[in-house]
Design a protein around this motif. Structure first.
Motif, PDB file in Angstrom:
ATOM      1  N   ASN A  21      29.538  41.591  51.444  1.00 31.39           N
ATOM      2  CA  ASN A  21      29.250  40.185  51.731  1.00 31.39           C
ATOM      3  C   ASN A  21      29.562  39.313  50.516  1.00 31.39           C
ATOM      4  O   ASN A  21      30.080  38.212  50.642  1.00 31.39           O
ATOM      5  CB  ASN A  21      27.786  40.014  52.141  1.00 31.39           C
ATOM      6  CG  ASN A  21      27.482  40.655  53.477  1.00 31.39           C
ATOM      7  OD1 ASN A  21      28.337  40.663  54.370  1.00 31.39           O
ATOM      8  ND2 ASN A  21      26.298  41.223  53.621  1.00 31.39           N
ATOM      9  N   ILE A  22      29.192  39.817  49.341  1.00 27.13           N
ATOM     10  CA  ILE A  22      29.483  39.136  48.072  1.00 27.13           C
ATOM     11  C   ILE A  22      30.410  40.028  47.267  1.00 27.13           C
ATOM     12  O   ILE A  22      30.145  41.214  47.084  1.00 27.13           O
ATOM     13  CB  ILE A  22      28.198  38.848  47.271  1.00 27.13           C
ATOM     14  CG1 ILE A  22      27.250  37.976  48.085  1.00 27.13           C
ATOM     15  CG2 ILE A  22      28.543  38.193  45.945  1.00 27.13           C
ATOM     16  CD1 ILE A  22      27.768  36.582  48.365  1.00 27.13           C
ATOM     17  N   ASN A  23      31.499  39.466  46.786  1.00 34.16           N
ATOM     18  CA  ASN A  23      32.465  40.261  46.023  1.00 34.16           C
ATOM     19  C   ASN A  23      31.864  40.731  44.704  1.00 34.16           C
ATOM     20  O   ASN A  23      31.160  39.985  44.024  1.00 34.16           O
ATOM     21  CB  ASN A  23      33.724  39.434  45.742  1.00 34.16           C
ATOM     22  CG  ASN A  23      34.459  39.068  47.009  1.00 34.16           C
ATOM     23  OD1 ASN A  23      34.622  39.893  47.903  1.00 34.16           O
ATOM     24  ND2 ASN A  23      34.894  37.823  47.104  1.00 34.16           N
ATOM     25  N   VAL A  24      32.168  41.965  44.347  1.00 31.69           N
ATOM     26  CA  VAL A  24      31.690  42.511  43.079  1.00 31.69           C
ATOM     27  C   VAL A  24      32.420  41.847  41.932  1.00 31.69           C
ATOM     28  O   VAL A  24      33.518  41.313  42.090  1.00 31.69           O
ATOM     29  CB  VAL A  24      31.904  44.037  43.028  1.00 31.69           C
ATOM     30  CG1 VAL A  24      31.106  44.733  44.096  1.00 31.69           C
ATOM     31  CG2 VAL A  24      33.392  44.373  43.178  1.00 31.69           C
ATOM     32  N   SER A  25      31.810  41.887  40.776  1.00 31.51           N
ATOM     33  CA  SER A  25      32.413  41.277  39.596  1.00 31.51           C
ATOM     34  C   SER A  25      33.432  42.213  38.988  1.00 31.51           C
ATOM     35  O   SER A  25      33.198  43.410  38.854  1.00 31.51           O
ATOM     36  CB  SER A  25      31.340  40.949  38.558  1.00 31.51           C
ATOM     37  OG  SER A  25      31.939  40.476  37.364  1.00 31.51           O
ATOM     38  N   ARG A  26      34.577  41.677  38.658  1.00 28.56           N
ATOM     39  CA  ARG A  26      35.566  42.447  37.898  1.00 28.56           C
ATOM     40  C   ARG A  26      35.502  42.066  36.429  1.00 28.56           C
ATOM     41  O   ARG A  26      36.341  42.464  35.639  1.00 28.56           O
ATOM     42  CB  ARG A  26      36.971  42.198  38.442  1.00 28.56           C
ATOM     43  CG  ARG A  26      37.457  40.757  38.339  1.00 28.56           C
ATOM     44  CD  ARG A  26      38.929  40.650  38.699  1.00 28.56           C
ATOM     45  NE  ARG A  26      39.420  39.297  38.570  1.00 28.56           N
ATOM     46  CZ  ARG A  26      39.576  38.447  39.573  1.00 28.56           C
ATOM     47  NH1 ARG A  26      39.269  38.841  40.790  1.00 28.56           N
ATOM     48  NH2 ARG A  26      40.032  37.220  39.375  1.00 28.56           N
ATOM     49  N   ARG A  27      34.486  41.245  36.080  1.00 24.91           N
ATOM     50  CA  ARG A  27      34.384  40.699  34.735  1.00 24.91           C
ATOM     51  C   ARG A  27      33.248  41.307  33.933  1.00 24.91           C
ATOM     52  O   ARG A  27      33.184  41.116  32.728  1.00 24.91           O
ATOM     53  CB  ARG A  27      34.199  39.184  34.817  1.00 24.91           C
ATOM     54  CG  ARG A  27      35.403  38.491  35.440  1.00 24.91           C
ATOM     55  CD  ARG A  27      35.130  37.050  35.788  1.00 24.91           C
ATOM     56  NE  ARG A  27      36.321  36.402  36.300  1.00 24.91           N
ATOM     57  CZ  ARG A  27      36.338  35.221  36.878  1.00 24.91           C
ATOM     58  NH1 ARG A  27      35.208  34.559  37.035  1.00 24.91           N
ATOM     59  NH2 ARG A  27      37.460  34.690  37.314  1.00 24.91           N
ATOM     60  N   GLN A  28      32.341  41.989  34.585  1.00 25.26           N
ATOM     61  CA  GLN A  28      31.251  42.648  33.873  1.00 25.26           C
ATOM     62  C   GLN A  28      30.866  43.904  34.628  1.00 25.26           C
ATOM     63  O   GLN A  28      30.178  43.849  35.639  1.00 25.26           O
ATOM     64  CB  GLN A  28      30.040  41.729  33.707  1.00 25.26           C
ATOM     65  CG  GLN A  28      28.964  42.323  32.802  1.00 25.26           C
ATOM     66  CD  GLN A  28      27.853  41.350  32.508  1.00 25.26           C
ATOM     67  OE1 GLN A  28      27.674  40.367  33.205  1.00 25.26           O
ATOM     68  NE2 GLN A  28      27.086  41.625  31.462  1.00 25.26           N
ATOM     69  N   GLN A  29      31.343  45.031  34.125  1.00 22.59           N
ATOM     70  CA  GLN A  29      31.093  46.315  34.757  1.00 22.59           C
ATOM     71  C   GLN A  29      30.284  47.194  33.819  1.00 22.59           C
ATOM     72  O   GLN A  29      30.259  46.980  32.608  1.00 22.59           O
ATOM     73  CB  GLN A  29      32.424  46.987  35.114  1.00 22.59           C
ATOM     74  CG  GLN A  29      33.313  46.126  36.009  1.00 22.59           C
ATOM     75  CD  GLN A  29      34.728  46.652  36.084  1.00 22.59           C
ATOM     76  OE1 GLN A  29      35.073  47.678  35.504  1.00 22.59           O
ATOM     77  NE2 GLN A  29      35.587  45.938  36.807  1.00 22.59           N
ATOM     78  N   ALA A  30      29.646  48.189  34.380  1.00 20.07           N
ATOM     79  CA  ALA A  30      28.808  49.085  33.575  1.00 20.07           C
ATOM     80  C   ALA A  30      29.668  49.910  32.624  1.00 20.07           C
ATOM     81  O   ALA A  30      30.808  50.238  32.932  1.00 20.07           O
ATOM     82  CB  ALA A  30      28.016  50.006  34.494  1.00 20.07           C
ATOM     83  N   PRO A  31      29.128  50.253  31.457  1.00 23.88           N
ATOM     84  CA  PRO A  31      29.877  51.119  30.524  1.00 23.88           C
ATOM     85  C   PRO A  31      30.117  52.489  31.134  1.00 23.88           C
ATOM     86  O   PRO A  31      29.416  52.904  32.052  1.00 23.88           O
ATOM     87  CB  PRO A  31      28.942  51.213  29.302  1.00 23.88           C
ATOM     88  CG  PRO A  31      27.994  50.070  29.441  1.00 23.88           C
ATOM     89  CD  PRO A  31      27.834  49.833  30.902  1.00 23.88           C
TER      90      PRO A  31
END
Length: 808
Positions: A21-31
């Motif tokens: 429903n909401i696009n995931v962030s490509r700017r802050q991902q888990a290490p």
């Protein structure tokens, strides 16, 4: 018969619930989860600055390092002439004048400026310029005297080196060989950077000479037994293997530094050599040099690992005299080997691993973070913690800021071209903000700040930041061109053709980086601006584009090949379709556009789509329900033969598809639909915004149109490749990982152009000039699929523990 476009669309979206429903962030991902622990070398620093060394040689090196640290601070804070003047003066021999304050810290660039406030800076700069005039015939002297990029030698003869040298008795002699290896390394790095800024063969040669001088000076201070390993040009370097930790235990501190400087100068000289010689065979020779340098770096790392083991066991390690300069140097070099090699194709990586090269990008990034005591998972620093960071002597290593630059560069620049996992732009911003506090006028960190704003779709703020960056030094004026180029790209994204045209003209007039690309950019921005009086100038520029091409390591640059092919098309047909958006594909700028700018781009592109649809022959419209390229609907059919085997009515289709006076109609038709699909894809999956099913359907329909008409493409076959790539990306978002993986593997098979089956390729024309660009994206896509599967299975997790853990 393959399914119709409507049936295909229904099949694509029958699993619509797979989209978020909401696009995931490509700017802050888990290490990432690291495969091995990260060493904490910053805790090994046991150099007693207050104790006067017994060796005059070590006293001299300590003094040189303090002054070099000052020069580096000035250089990073946009005071290039003052920094170069310090290096041009040469080392001050121990005992002849008061040594600089050994307690100097790089925690603020202002300290460096205050330290030199009492000196006449104009006199320093004037002396540097006089040295340049006196020694302009000597390339290495030019490197140390900060010459103008336009200065040429009066003749081909080499003059004696004028670099001053220091010796134990405190006397200077122009005829004697210099012994200050860090001065020579500093001069060489500045000259090497100038070579990259100007891309002038003369400056590149001067940089190579400067690094050769640094190699020679540092080689004299290496331990004799180590020199016996062989020349950097010895093929035996491949089989020598790693230098053992025990070899470094028997060295004094100066000898360890000499090994490090020798390895670093060898690496940097090899990189410049590849640019200068423009020969593929030179790459092989320089690989031997890089292998030899790596044995030294690996040996130093093994030594530091053993010292860290001693520290963990509670032993005293003070006698090893490890300082912050060694720590930052080994960290930087070893990490870069891991990171750079990880971007190569798997086959090459495995071959390099067989001869001992490492390849672990995530671990290399974490090692750099440990050097700066950075942790993306830690909470914001308190004022006291921030003050402690600034005051830490571990920050004084002369390579410390470069250890910070690398993660930022990969996060905000490299990840824009090659999709990467575990991107964290907030983490990059945290590191960059810290360095901007130290160097508020730094063009380097200001550029990275602007780039961060740009990749987070804050285009107006990015432009303001680029405007604020000033490079006042005339000899470094070309450094400012990187800001001009990014401003031009922002203007192209915003369809501001007037500003884009002005910036491209400035680059063409002043910059030496790529005359081919800048002529093309000036022509297309003027073409899209649409001023009738400029038509002749545009035609003239297009005719000169191909003549400006250059080679690196024996190969043409992919973006120059692209520009040359497009200019030929313009000369032949007198027009190009959406050339700015077409060129921006190379710089991956669609990822950076905010929704408002993407919507404007979609309107512009869709207008061209409607215009071209009106030109499509009526008989081709009748065939819309029967797509032309059956093999593009099912991958399994891709192994079928050539064009003749694809259509039973090939001749009729070729006759019905012709458009009068428009030879490359289907190139433009597929390009328009691909660009429409690309923009729709980014609107559908804009990070942290609601998913748009409507835009996703438009993207899939646009890509299907490209597949349908791909066999009629004559030149621009890259639209076919990229359409498959982005279709697979949509499947990843939908959770259809197996289908996406199969499509990526299909693209890897298309690297052999005979397998594509498009008429341009069958005829020996139309080679995909962006093939390498596509393949890099595909490899990253396969890694993305592996990560998604690991996450779904619960095997991919955040790395355990904190980088800051384990203080001794």
């Amino acid at each position: 018969m393959p399914p119709s476009a409507k049936t295909e669309r229904d099949q694509e979206f029958k699993h619509g619930q797979g989209f978020p429903n909401i696009n995931v962030s490509r700017r802050q991902q888990a290490p990432p989860k690291l495969k091995k622990p990260v060493p904490h070398y910053r805790h090994l620093v046991r150099w007693n600055k207050n104790q006067v060394p017994e060796s005059i040689e070590e006293q001299q090196m300590n003094q040189d390092l303090v002054i070099l640290r000052r020069a580096l601070d000035l250089f990073l804070n946009s005071h290039m002439a003052e920094a170069e003047a310090i290096l041009a003066r040469g080392p001050v021999p121990v005992g002849t004048s008061p040594a600089p304050d050994a307690s100097y810290s790089s925690t603020a660039a202002q300290k460096a400026q205050e330290a030199f406030a009492s000196q006449d800076k104009k006199e320093l700069v004037q002396k540097a310029q006089e040295d340049t005039t006196n020694d302009r015939d000597d390339l290495s002297s030019l490197a140390s005297s900060a010459p103008s990029s336009t200065t040429k030698p009066a003749n081909g003869k080499k003059s004696a080196s004028s670099s001053s040298s220091s010796s134990g008795d405190g006397k200077k002699s122009k005829d004697s060989e210099p012994t200050a290896m860090y001065y020579e390394l500093g001069k060489a790095i500045i000259q090497g950077l100038r070579a990259l800024v100007t891309f002038d063969p003369y400056e590149i040669e001067a940089g190579m000479k400067a690094f050769e001088k640094a190699i020679k000076v540092s080689n004299k201070q290496r331990k004799g037994s180590m020199i016996g390993l062989g020349s950097v040009k010895a093929v035996g370097s491949f089989v020598v293997g790693t230098i053992g930790a025990g070899s470094f235990r028997g060295m004094n501190r100066v000898q360890k530094h000499a090994e490090l400087v020798y390895a670093e100068a060898t690496i940097l000289r090899s990189l410049l050599s590849v640019l200068y010689h423009l020969d593929a065979w030179m790459v092989i020779e320089e690989c031997i040099n890089l292998r030899h340098a790596f044995t030294i770096i690996q040996g130093l790392k093994s030594f530091m690992d053993s010292v860290e083991s001693e520290l963990r066991a509670g032993k005293n390690i003070d006698h090893h005299q490890i300082d912050e300069h060694i720590v930052s140097g080994v960290t930087l070099s070893y990490s870069l080997y891991n990171i750079v090699i990880s971007f190569l194709p798997d086959v090459i990586v495995k071959m390099l691993q067989l001869i001992g090269f490492p390849s672990d990008r995530d671990w290399g990034m974490a090692m750099l973070a440990a050097c700066g005591d950075w942790d993306p998972m830690s909470p914001p620093e308190s004022p006291q913690e921030h003050a402690e960071r600034l005051a830490s002597s571990a920050n004084d290593g002369v390579r410390r800021q470069f250890c910070d630059m690398v993660p930022i560069i990969f996060q905000v620049i490299v990840s824009s071209f090659i999709p990467m996992n575990h991107v964290d732009l907030n983490y990059a911003q945290m590191i960059n903000d810290y360095n901007l506090e130290l160097y508020p006028e730094s063009p380097f960190f200001l550029f990275l700040k602007g780039r961060h704003l740009q990749v987070t779709s804050k285009l107006d703020e990015a432009i303001t930041t680029y405007h604020s960056a000033k490079v006042e030094e005339p000899r470094w004026h070309q450094l400012s061109h990187i800001f001009v180029f990014e401003e031009m790209m922002c203007a192209m994204m915003q369809a501001d053709h007037h500003t884009a045209c002005e910036k491209s003209r400035q680059l063409l007039k002043e910059s030496r980086w790529s005359k081919c690309a800048f002529r093309y950019l000036t022509a297309i921005t003027g073409y899209e601006r649409g001023v009738e009086s400029e038509k002749k100038k545009i035609d003239s520029l297009m005719g000169k584009v191909e003549n400006g091409m250059q080679k690196v390591a024996g190969m043409h640059l992919f973006f120059e090949t692209f520009c040359a092919r497009k200019s030929k098309r313009f000369i032949k047909e007198g027009h190009l379709l959406l050339p700015s958006y077409d060129f921006m594909l190379l710089w991956n700028t669609f990822d950076m556009m905010p929704p408002k700018v993407l919507a404007k781009a979609l309107d512009n592109i869709s207008a061209e789509v409607r215009r071209l649809q009106a030109l499509l022959p009526a008989k081709m419209l009748e065939r819309e329900s029967q797509p032309l390229a059956a093999k593009d609907q099912t991958i399994e059919a891709a192994s079928g033969g050539y064009l003749s085997g694809l259509w039973s009515n090939k001749g009729a289709i070729e006759r019905d598809s012709k458009v009068n006076n428009y030879e490359n109609f289907y190139d433009d038709y597929c390009l328009a639909f691909f660009l429409q699909g690309l923009v729709a894809y980014h609107l559908a999956f804009f990070p942290e915004d609601p998913f748009s099913r409507e835009m996703c359907e438009l993207a899939m329909e646009s890509f299907q149109t490209v597949f349908r008409y791909a066999p009629l493409i004559k030149d621009d076959t890259y639209t076919y490749y990229f359409s498959h790539y982005y279709k697979a990306k949509i499947w990843i978002q939908q959770g259809r990982l197996d289908e996406a993986q199969a499509r990526f593997k299909y693209l890897l098979g298309l690297s052999n152009t005979n397998m594509l089956g498009l008429p341009a390729l069958v005829g020996g024309k139309g080679r995909n000039s962006l093939e390498l660009f596509v393949l890099l994206k595909v490899h990253s896509g396969l890694i993305e699929i592996d990560t998604a599967r690991a996450t779904a299975n619960g095997t991919e997790s955040v790395r355990s523990g904190s980088i800051r853990s384990g203080k001794y």
